[in-house]
Design an enzyme around this catalytic site. Sequence first.
Site, PDB file in Angstrom:
ATOM      1  N   ALA A 290      -5.396  -2.605  24.735  1.00  0.00           N
ATOM      2  CA  ALA A 290      -5.827  -3.566  23.715  1.00  0.00           C
ATOM      3  C   ALA A 290      -5.127  -4.898  23.932  1.00  0.00           C
ATOM      4  CB  ALA A 290      -5.510  -3.031  22.322  1.00  0.00           C
TER       5      ALA A 290
ATOM      6  N   THR B 296       1.724 -11.704  20.332  1.00  0.00           N
ATOM      7  CA  THR B 296       3.169 -11.569  20.122  1.00  0.00           C
ATOM      8  C   THR B 296       3.552 -11.647  18.646  1.00  0.00           C
ATOM      9  OG1 THR B 296       3.397 -13.953  20.446  1.00  0.00           O
ATOM     10  CG2 THR B 296       3.696 -12.524  22.384  1.00  0.00           C
TER      11      THR B 296
ATOM     12  N   HIS C 168       0.820  -1.206   0.000  1.00  0.00           N
ATOM     13  CA  HIS C 168       0.000   0.000   0.000  1.00  0.00           C
ATOM     14  C   HIS C 168       0.856   1.259   0.000  1.00  0.00           C
ATOM     15  CE1 HIS C 168      -3.154  -2.685   2.132  1.00  0.00           C
ATOM     16  NE2 HIS C 168      -3.317  -2.718   0.827  1.00  0.00           N
TER      17      HIS C 168
END
Length: 626
Positions: free
Chosen positions: A297, A301, A273
């Site tokens: 949040a 890992t 992107h």
Amino acid sequence: MATGQLFSKTTQALFYNFKQLPIQRMLDFDFLCGRETPSVAGIINPGSEGFQKLFFGQEEIAIPVHSTIEAASAAHPTADVFINFASFRSAAASSMAALKQPTIRVVAIIAEGVPESDTKQLIAYAKANNKVVIGPATVGGIQAGAFRIGDTAGTIDNIIQCKLYRPGSVGFVSKSGGMSNEMYNTIARVTDGIYEGIAIGGDVFPGSTLSDHVLRFNNIPQVKLIVVLGELGGRDEYSLVEALKQGKINKPVVAWVSGTCARLFKSEVQFGHAGAKSGGELESAQAKNQALQDAGAVVPTSYEAFEGAIKETFQKLVDAGKIAPLKEVTPPQIPEDLNTAIKSGKVRAPTHIISTISDDRGEEPCYAGVAMSSIIEQGLGVGDVISLLWFKRSLPRYCARFIEICIMLCADHGPCVSGAHNTIVTARAGKDLVSSLVSGLLTIGPRFGGAIDDAARYFKDAYDRGLTPYEFVESMKKKGIRVPGIVFPIFCSEFCLFGLYAMYVYRIKRGDNRDKRVELLQRYARENFPSVKYMEYAVEVETYTLSKANNLVLNVDGAIGSLFLDLLAGSGMFTKPEIDEIVGIGYLNGLFVLARSIGLIGHTFDQKRLKQPLYRHPWEDVLYTK
């Protein structure tokens, strides 16, 4: 930015720049979800108006097509979503035009590479007017069981596997459309499924941010768990961090920022992107993941552990009684397109039209299996082509040459016969070539030009039954049937213009002054045909009729009809049933139609060049009777 649900089961959209496949996928999703009305209300295709046929389940529907955004918005005031499939060159202008429509609430921009300055203007206008922009460079979004933007979530099989045909409890937002499809599948495996999923787009300046949609999800009662997939580059995720720290989000958030591998590269890395570009430390995936985790949040890992973190968090909500088990439903079967089903070998469908004479599916057209290049290279003529297209086989050269001679001899018969007369009158009336030609061809029938087949039928029947010429002619006389192929004055006057040609035939073509065309055909056949038994029989019939009257001569129709029987029988290439079929169908009259078309076209051109008005012809003396 809207604060709640963007879509529902009654949401309708306007689709800009007609793309049949994405629209059909939206309609298939509608049917899968049990919607009563199609989600696409209208199509905007600049320069076009009308309707476009598409399928809604098994039913074929017509969706209106409009030439402008303004006309479509006025025609469909309930359509509040604008799905923009314009190219990056025109996406900004068309999106701004849509945002300015009072009925449009959400604009999804699919194009990638929209100029950043244009995108900023769209964002500013949308925020000022409480509207939502999804994209640019987005695949769109989906509300499970309710509404789908374009190609979101991929194929119907993937949608069913991801359980998107009915709502779940998870709100999902991502930058990447491709990763959205992957995550829909992941979420469906470990939870009860997606409630709403949005791909904000991968450009540097998306129209809406991750936190915009997370805050929306937080206000939707049906959403119990929020899943976020970010990526390195930019600082969008930090607005979500701030919202978490400020306590604006009271639902569990499981998040992961991809691109942790960027640190393995020695230089700055640009991923797929425009916005996924490794910059400073704050824009790294590691920094963002750490900030999200510090804000509260659930951050795994690694991406591989993302699925497990979603599953564990969801299970805690179930154990706490915040999510009740969903009753599974069986989605309806989406009818498969016929072409797709045929290619996959699932169905067989009868053809509407069958052709056994030609084929244009290869590199070059083929006539009866013979390639066009081969026809030219072998020096074949018109007669050979006719033999391939009419009889589906290559006839011997003498047969093809005979066909060509027939066409040459019958190409024209002067301006007074009814077919030529009708063509001349039509051309002088100012009509076009095709109209003039057809007016003449429509005159062809049993009394004009259509006697070749009848002559062949009757001569063949009489010869095959062993009738003598006397028995044949007298039996026809008892039935009240004139012998086709033998000139009768009254018969000629019926198909010629006011008897003038009949007078010509009656007075000139007699037993002592035969038709030169008949002599040429007979001479060619005697010199080239293996057998002329039918022609000789026709000559014997003529000998008998001449004993009755000196003008009852064999005409060109009778000569062609009898000689074509000899061609079919003597060439050895046709069986008896095939010969009977050819004579019965009317193949032989086709020679006259083909030949006479040449002359009639000539008469049309002749009259066009003369440019005469349609006055009375000098021979149009009509007797009127009461």
